[in-house]
Design an enzyme around this catalytic site. Structure first.
Site, PDB file in Angstrom:
ATOM      1  N   VAL A 169       0.844  -1.006  -0.047  1.00  0.00           N
ATOM      2  CA  VAL A 169       0.255  -0.175   0.043  1.00  0.00           C
ATOM      3  C   VAL A 169       0.989   1.657   0.111  1.00  0.00           C
ATOM      4  O   VAL A 169       0.102   2.401  -0.557  1.00  0.00           O
ATOM      5  CB  VAL A 169      -1.070  -0.440   1.363  1.00  0.00           C
ATOM      6  CG1 VAL A 169      -1.584   1.356   1.650  1.00  0.00           C
ATOM      7  CG2 VAL A 169      -1.669  -1.136   1.202  1.00  0.00           C
ATOM      8  N   GLU A 170       1.941   1.212   0.615  1.00  0.00           N
ATOM      9  CA  GLU A 170       2.522   2.278   0.770  1.00  0.00           C
ATOM     10  C   GLU A 170       3.227   2.903  -0.335  1.00  0.00           C
ATOM     11  O   GLU A 170       4.020   4.008  -0.549  1.00  0.00           O
ATOM     12  CB  GLU A 170       3.906   2.135   1.951  1.00  0.00           C
ATOM     13  CG  GLU A 170       3.264   2.068   3.558  1.00  0.00           C
ATOM     14  CD  GLU A 170       2.944   3.425   3.528  1.00  0.00           C
ATOM     15  OE1 GLU A 170       3.708   4.698   3.121  1.00  0.00           O
ATOM     16  OE2 GLU A 170       1.794   3.835   4.836  1.00  0.00           O
ATOM     17  N   SER A 171       4.306   1.766  -1.072  1.00  0.00           N
ATOM     18  CA  SER A 171       4.769   2.262  -2.158  1.00  0.00           C
ATOM     19  C   SER A 171       4.746   0.756  -3.240  1.00  0.00           C
ATOM     20  O   SER A 171       5.349   1.477  -4.454  1.00  0.00           O
ATOM     21  CB  SER A 171       6.435   1.854  -1.483  1.00  0.00           C
ATOM     22  OG  SER A 171       7.203   0.495  -1.837  1.00  0.00           O
TER      23      SER A 171
END
Length: 183
Positions: A86-88
């Site tokens: 989700v982050e990167s």
């Protein structure tokens, strides 16, 4: 939005930071033998980086590092895998519009508090982000609140809940929980 670390949490994270390691140098001779030294004996000796992610990192190359650091810090690797997705999207050099960088999208101030010298060093970024998440889980005692604090910053998430009414944060928590199979 700047994610800052409250003083008590910063002290906990700093205490959990790995001690600076002495650099080990390596040299591979013509026969392929590797020579190690704690001193750079000549220009042929280069730093030995055994915990570096290989170039062209993809999810399959990142997973062993996630498992290693999760085992070391007592986190569920499925949770961290979901966070990185989700982050990167597993992009080692990802930068958010707000300035967070690397696989776990660590803000520069938080990275400094965690002793993270290079947000784009995939291994170091994972270790710092996992250590940070461990501290948040310990502080909040609830995975949803810890995820909210990871996304919005601990100063914006009250202990005992609720998740702040920030659409981005609510969406982040829901996506990570779903990907990690924790819903």
């Amino acid at each position: 939005m700047r994610k800052t670390v409250p003083a008590a949490l910063a002290a906990l994270l700093f205490a959990a930071a790995p001690a600076p390691a002495q650099t080990i140098y390596q040299y591979r001779d013509a026969k392929g033998a590797i020579h190690l030294s704690n001193k750079k004996l000549d220009d042929q000796y280069q730093p030995f980086d055994y915990m570096r992610l290989p170039a062209g990192t993809d999810e399959n190359k990142v997973l062993p590092f996630i498992r290693y650091y999760c085992r070391r810090h007592g986190l569920d690797p499925n949770l961290v895998r979901a966070m990185v997705a989700v982050e990167s999207g597993f992009a080692e050099r990802a930068v958010s519009p707000k300035g967070a960088g690397g696989l776990m999208q660590i803000m520069p101030g938080t990275g400094k508090d965690l002793g993270l010298a290079d947000a784009f060093d995939g291994s170091a970024n994972l270790e710092a982000g996992i250590r940070y998440m461990r501290g948040l889980l310990d502080a909040y005692g609830d995975v949803r609140l810890a995820l909210a604090a990871y996304n919005a910053g601990p100063g914006r998430v009250p202990k005992g809940g609720p998740i702040p009414d920030i659409p981005e944060t609510r969406d982040y928590v829901a996506k990570v929980m779903t990907r990690a199979g924790l819903r």
